[in-house]
Write a protein that holds these residues in place. Structure first.
Motif, PDB file in Angstrom:
ATOM      1  N   PHE A 108      -5.456   5.074  -8.421  1.00  0.00           N
ATOM      2  CA  PHE A 108      -4.497   4.342  -7.608  1.00  0.00           C
ATOM      3  C   PHE A 108      -4.400   4.894  -6.311  1.00  0.00           C
ATOM      4  O   PHE A 108      -4.761   6.000  -5.759  1.00  0.00           O
ATOM      5  CB  PHE A 108      -3.025   4.469  -8.161  1.00  0.00           C
ATOM      6  N   LEU A 109      -3.678   4.270  -5.197  1.00  0.00           N
ATOM      7  CA  LEU A 109      -3.262   5.138  -4.054  1.00  0.00           C
ATOM      8  C   LEU A 109      -2.039   5.832  -4.093  1.00  0.00           C
ATOM      9  O   LEU A 109      -1.127   5.472  -4.266  1.00  0.00           O
ATOM     10  CB  LEU A 109      -3.036   3.905  -2.948  1.00  0.00           C
ATOM     11  N   ASN A 110      -2.271   7.182  -3.596  1.00  0.00           N
ATOM     12  CA  ASN A 110      -1.206   8.029  -3.698  1.00  0.00           C
ATOM     13  C   ASN A 110      -0.291   8.138  -2.613  1.00  0.00           C
ATOM     14  O   ASN A 110      -0.861   8.759  -1.385  1.00  0.00           O
ATOM     15  CB  ASN A 110      -1.876   9.617  -3.894  1.00  0.00           C
ATOM     16  N   ARG A 111       0.746   7.321  -2.576  1.00  0.00           N
ATOM     17  CA  ARG A 111       1.689   7.450  -1.239  1.00  0.00           C
ATOM     18  C   ARG A 111       3.137   7.739  -1.646  1.00  0.00           C
ATOM     19  O   ARG A 111       3.388   7.844  -2.919  1.00  0.00           O
ATOM     20  CB  ARG A 111       1.752   5.933  -0.831  1.00  0.00           C
ATOM     21  N   ASN A 112       3.868   7.993  -0.722  1.00  0.00           N
ATOM     22  CA  ASN A 112       5.045   8.364  -0.941  1.00  0.00           C
ATOM     23  C   ASN A 112       6.327   7.584  -0.134  1.00  0.00           C
ATOM     24  O   ASN A 112       7.426   8.179   0.130  1.00  0.00           O
ATOM     25  CB  ASN A 112       5.306   9.988  -0.383  1.00  0.00           C
ATOM     26  N   ALA A 113       6.092   6.400  -0.117  1.00  0.00           N
ATOM     27  CA  ALA A 113       7.160   5.336   0.470  1.00  0.00           C
ATOM     28  C   ALA A 113       7.187   4.243  -0.233  1.00  0.00           C
ATOM     29  O   ALA A 113       6.169   3.688  -0.944  1.00  0.00           O
ATOM     30  CB  ALA A 113       6.770   5.165   1.965  1.00  0.00           C
ATOM     31  N   GLY A 114       8.202   3.425  -0.313  1.00  0.00           N
ATOM     32  CA  GLY A 114       8.549   2.395  -1.078  1.00  0.00           C
ATOM     33  C   GLY A 114       8.808   2.464  -2.515  1.00  0.00           C
ATOM     34  O   GLY A 114       9.219   3.447  -2.976  1.00  0.00           O
TER      35      GLY A 114
ATOM     36  N   THR B 285     -11.085   9.939  -3.005  1.00  0.00           N
ATOM     37  CA  THR B 285     -10.891  11.117  -2.810  1.00  0.00           C
ATOM     38  C   THR B 285      -9.525  11.667  -3.081  1.00  0.00           C
ATOM     39  O   THR B 285      -8.707  10.924  -3.423  1.00  0.00           O
ATOM     40  CB  THR B 285     -10.907  11.121  -1.216  1.00  0.00           C
ATOM     41  N   ASP B 286      -9.581  13.039  -3.066  1.00  0.00           N
ATOM     42  CA  ASP B 286      -8.430  13.626  -3.674  1.00  0.00           C
ATOM     43  C   ASP B 286      -7.087  13.324  -2.800  1.00  0.00           C
ATOM     44  O   ASP B 286      -5.988  13.320  -3.238  1.00  0.00           O
ATOM     45  CB  ASP B 286      -8.295  15.171  -3.901  1.00  0.00           C
ATOM     46  N   GLU B 287      -7.215  13.092  -1.585  1.00  0.00           N
ATOM     47  CA  GLU B 287      -6.222  12.917  -0.701  1.00  0.00           C
ATOM     48  C   GLU B 287      -5.634  11.553  -0.934  1.00  0.00           C
ATOM     49  O   GLU B 287      -4.209  11.503  -0.797  1.00  0.00           O
ATOM     50  CB  GLU B 287      -6.671  12.806   0.771  1.00  0.00           C
ATOM     51  N   VAL B 288      -6.314  10.402  -1.024  1.00  0.00           N
ATOM     52  CA  VAL B 288      -5.704   9.103  -1.073  1.00  0.00           C
ATOM     53  C   VAL B 288      -5.961   8.388  -2.414  1.00  0.00           C
ATOM     54  O   VAL B 288      -4.998   7.597  -2.563  1.00  0.00           O
ATOM     55  CB  VAL B 288      -6.266   8.349   0.052  1.00  0.00           C
ATOM     56  N   ILE B 289      -6.935   8.407  -2.952  1.00  0.00           N
ATOM     57  CA  ILE B 289      -7.037   7.857  -4.325  1.00  0.00           C
ATOM     58  C   ILE B 289      -7.365   8.693  -5.743  1.00  0.00           C
ATOM     59  O   ILE B 289      -7.830   9.652  -5.340  1.00  0.00           O
ATOM     60  CB  ILE B 289      -8.396   6.843  -4.332  1.00  0.00           C
TER      61      ILE B 289
ATOM     62  N   LEU C 286       0.861  -1.178  -0.029  1.00  0.00           N
ATOM     63  CA  LEU C 286      -0.024   0.040   0.002  1.00  0.00           C
ATOM     64  C   LEU C 286       1.007   1.197   0.030  1.00  0.00           C
ATOM     65  O   LEU C 286       0.545   2.298  -0.512  1.00  0.00           O
ATOM     66  CB  LEU C 286      -0.867  -0.089   1.152  1.00  0.00           C
ATOM     67  N   GLY C 287       2.105   1.185   0.601  1.00  0.00           N
ATOM     68  CA  GLY C 287       2.835   2.467   0.651  1.00  0.00           C
ATOM     69  C   GLY C 287       2.367   3.377   2.026  1.00  0.00           C
ATOM     70  O   GLY C 287       2.887   4.285   2.281  1.00  0.00           O
ATOM     71  N   ASP C 288       1.428   2.605   2.773  1.00  0.00           N
ATOM     72  CA  ASP C 288       0.927   3.593   4.011  1.00  0.00           C
ATOM     73  C   ASP C 288       2.210   3.541   4.877  1.00  0.00           C
ATOM     74  O   ASP C 288       3.167   2.741   5.096  1.00  0.00           O
ATOM     75  CB  ASP C 288      -0.062   2.996   4.641  1.00  0.00           C
ATOM     76  N   ILE C 289       2.164   4.627   5.697  1.00  0.00           N
ATOM     77  CA  ILE C 289       2.926   4.798   6.798  1.00  0.00           C
ATOM     78  C   ILE C 289       2.349   5.442   8.088  1.00  0.00           C
ATOM     79  O   ILE C 289       1.476   6.008   8.040  1.00  0.00           O
ATOM     80  CB  ILE C 289       4.116   6.320   6.560  1.00  0.00           C
ATOM     81  N   TYR C 290       2.319   4.519   9.301  1.00  0.00           N
ATOM     82  CA  TYR C 290       1.534   4.470  10.447  1.00  0.00           C
ATOM     83  C   TYR C 290       2.000   5.974  11.065  1.00  0.00           C
ATOM     84  O   TYR C 290       3.164   6.041  11.320  1.00  0.00           O
ATOM     85  CB  TYR C 290       1.630   3.229  11.139  1.00  0.00           C
ATOM     86  N   SER C 291       1.069   6.581  11.575  1.00  0.00           N
ATOM     87  CA  SER C 291       1.408   7.459  12.509  1.00  0.00           C
ATOM     88  C   SER C 291       1.735   6.969  13.964  1.00  0.00           C
ATOM     89  O   SER C 291       1.615   5.897  14.400  1.00  0.00           O
ATOM     90  CB  SER C 291       0.069   8.468  12.600  1.00  0.00           C
ATOM     91  N   LEU C 292       2.151   7.981  14.612  1.00  0.00           N
ATOM     92  CA  LEU C 292       2.724   7.687  16.157  1.00  0.00           C
ATOM     93  C   LEU C 292       1.635   7.044  16.980  1.00  0.00           C
ATOM     94  O   LEU C 292       1.556   6.138  17.596  1.00  0.00           O
ATOM     95  CB  LEU C 292       3.395   8.648  16.921  1.00  0.00           C
ATOM     96  N   SER C 293       0.577   7.696  16.964  1.00  0.00           N
ATOM     97  CA  SER C 293      -0.448   7.381  17.470  1.00  0.00           C
ATOM     98  C   SER C 293      -1.292   6.008  16.955  1.00  0.00           C
ATOM     99  O   SER C 293      -1.798   4.945  17.984  1.00  0.00           O
ATOM    100  CB  SER C 293      -1.798   8.506  17.336  1.00  0.00           C
ATOM    101  N   GLU C 294      -1.083   5.581  15.748  1.00  0.00           N
ATOM    102  CA  GLU C 294      -1.546   4.277  15.163  1.00  0.00           C
ATOM    103  C   GLU C 294      -0.533   3.295  15.760  1.00  0.00           C
ATOM    104  O   GLU C 294      -1.218   2.234  16.192  1.00  0.00           O
ATOM    105  CB  GLU C 294      -1.567   4.406  13.723  1.00  0.00           C
ATOM    106  N   LEU C 295       0.508   3.469  15.753  1.00  0.00           N
ATOM    107  CA  LEU C 295       1.522   2.477  16.438  1.00  0.00           C
ATOM    108  C   LEU C 295       1.413   2.324  17.792  1.00  0.00           C
ATOM    109  O   LEU C 295       1.355   1.087  18.142  1.00  0.00           O
ATOM    110  CB  LEU C 295       2.921   3.097  16.075  1.00  0.00           C
ATOM    111  N   GLN C 296       1.090   3.200  18.402  1.00  0.00           N
ATOM    112  CA  GLN C 296       0.822   3.139  19.678  1.00  0.00           C
ATOM    113  C   GLN C 296      -0.402   2.326  20.071  1.00  0.00           C
ATOM    114  O   GLN C 296      -0.516   1.275  20.955  1.00  0.00           O
ATOM    115  CB  GLN C 296       0.773   4.593  20.499  1.00  0.00           C
ATOM    116  N   ASP C 297      -1.672   2.673  19.239  1.00  0.00           N
ATOM    117  CA  ASP C 297      -2.752   1.691  19.295  1.00  0.00           C
ATOM    118  C   ASP C 297      -2.366   0.111  19.076  1.00  0.00           C
ATOM    119  O   ASP C 297      -2.940  -0.456  19.793  1.00  0.00           O
ATOM    120  CB  ASP C 297      -3.749   2.283  18.416  1.00  0.00           C
TER     121      ASP C 297
END
Length: 482
Positions: A347-353, A436-440, A204-215
């Motif tokens: 497509f998913l618009n991500r900036n990693a991988g 959505t413009d943000e993610v797809i 996916l190329g997702d990067i988890y936020s600190l709060s997500e990692l904590q959860d």
């Protein structure tokens, strides 16, 4: 499936434990594209490798300081790895993971790749028949790594493209989804021992936020699950607006004795042919158990020296390599995503991988995995290797992963496909991605009309036209990247 009389039951399973990923990889190596020797060969957009930095890495790895040869390098090492390398890995991870305190060499173990690490961890954390929890879609090689040696299976927390409930983006991992998958597995009598997190996430190329990692880590602690965190792409975040957070950079881990972090050089340093992976764990019982398996998965002494020299050269990494690598990744990503926008492919618009998760569902009539496989084979027949969603256990047919971390001329060739026969259009398929413009990407996901021209042939034709008319190559020369 033909059972061989020469193999054990395990041997027979291992011999057929191949999916489309392995099938395509084998086909590619039998007919690999080469500009001079095999110009009509297969272009590989399926294997996640960084092919943009051979010039930088070959130059650095052949400098004089890399060529040390001393007796200890040719003798049996500590199975956890030579101490000089483990100390350098600890310093490197302290720096780039932004650890709040110096990491310790005694918690570092070195193996020949992260696949071996997954195999070793599954073997020492789980008994045969037990399971590890993971969110789908995910890098499919993990299935093979945990199963073939340890007979450990995976339990899936299925993610989808719909934005509902607490989700704010497609394929979002939430604690609720982890809870459901865990409880469903337990209801079926399956013992789950661990959770795998991929950060940045492949495909996916997702990067988890600190709060997500904590959860996620708090969830694992509540259920006494080990957490295996794979951060193999941590330095391949190529957009300055995106911030990666390592688990090792957190001020406090909810359960440090059950948290184990993996990293390697194959992705971030564009050297997938050098098999090197490292595990950081504070749990010495786990470290010693994994170390016993390092006898089978060790890294040879001269390579350990080279890796230590590479990780030690912080000025070159920061001032030369990372700057160039990020610029090249961003340029290649922009090139591919701009073409996808022109073609109207979501497509998913991500900036990693090294990958883009793309949506070909409108080219499937009934939306089945059988049709997805037929589409995958059609691309392969036209000498382009992609990875289909089923290889990542995606719950929705029609998603594909394309690798963009390649030279622009190969990206261009890979998209200059021969005209393909018309593909059936889709009808009555539920679960469209929420665009959505943000993610797809861009405009609304539209239903193709069967009477219209929305088929794979049109996709390929338009792509050819865009390639021929593109001035990208003129605007982005090799001199600019230098």
């Amino acid at each position: 499936f033909r059972r061989s009389p020469y193999l054990s039951a395990r041997g027979n399973i291992a011999s057929v434990f191949l999916g489309s990923t392995e099938e395509g990889y084998t086909a590619y190596h039998a007919d690999k594209y080469d500009e001079e020797k095999n110009p009509n060969g297969i272009i590989n957009f399926g294997t996640s490798e960084n092919k943009l930095c051979f010039d930088l890495m070959s130059k650095r790895l052949t400098q004089a300081d890399m060529n040390l040869m001393e007796p200890p390098l040719l003798q049996y090492p500590d199975w956890k790895g030579h101490m000089f390398l483990r100390e350098e890995v600890a310093r490197f991870l302290t720096c780039y993971c932004k650890a709040p305190a110096p990491l310790k060499a005694e918690n570092v173990i070195v193996l020949n790749g992260c696949g071996s690490l997954f195999s070793a961890l599954a073997t020492v954390l789980c008994d045969p028949g037990e399971a590890v929890l993971i969110a789908t879609p995910f890098y499919g090689g993990i299935t093979q790594s945990v199963f073939l040696y340890g007979n450990v299976k995976l339990v899936y927390a299925y993610l989808d493209s719909k934005i509902t409930g607490t989700s704010t983006r497609p394929f979002q991992l939430t604690v609720d989804k982890l809870e459901k998958a865990l409880q469903d597995a337990r209801a079926e009598g399956v013992t789950v021992r661990a959770l795998i997190l991929l950060n940045p996430q492949n495909p996916l190329g997702d990067i988890y936020s600190l709060s997500e990692l904590q959860d996620y880590l708090e969830f694992a602690k509540r259920h006494e699950l080990h957490v295996i965190v794979d951060e193999i792409y941590m330095l391949s975040v190529f957009d300055e607006s995106t911030t990666f957070h390592s688990v090792l950079g957190m001020d406090r881990l909810p359960d440090p004795q059950r948290t184990h972090v993996m990293w390697g050089i194959s992705k971030d340093f564009a050297v997938s042919g050098i098999r090197f992976g490292t595990l950081y764990t504070e749990n010495q019982d786990v470290a010693n158990a994994v170390a016993s398996l390092c006898y089978f998965h060790g890294v040879c002494g001269p390579v350990q020296h080279k890796v230590a020299q590479l990780l030690r050269d912080r000025d070159w990494i920061n001032q030369v390599y990372l700057r160039a690598n990020h610029a090249r990744l961003k340029a290649a990503h922009t090139y591919v995503t701009d073409e996808l926008k022109t073609l109207g492919v979501p497509f998913l618009n991500r900036n990693a991988g090294f990958f883009v998760w793309i949506d070909f569902r409108k080219y499937l009539r009934t939306g089945t995995f059988e049709e997805e496989m037929l589409l995958w084979r059609r691309f392969l027949d036209n000498k382009v290797l992609l990875s289909c969603g089923k290889a990542f256990e995606c719950s929705e047919p029609g998603w594909f992963r394309i690798i963009f971390a390649d030279k622009i001329h190969r990206l261009q060739l890979g998209m200059q496909l021969d005209e393909a026969k018309e593909q059936p259009c889709q009808s009555d398929q539920d679960g469209k991605a929420d665009s959505t413009d943000e993610v797809i990407f861009v405009s609304r996901h539209q239903e193709p009309s069967c009477a219209g021209n929305s088929n794979l042939g049109d996709l390929i034709g338009l792509l050819q036209q865009q390639m021929r008319s593109s001035d990208w190559l003129q605007k982005n020369t090799a001199e600019q990247f230098a």
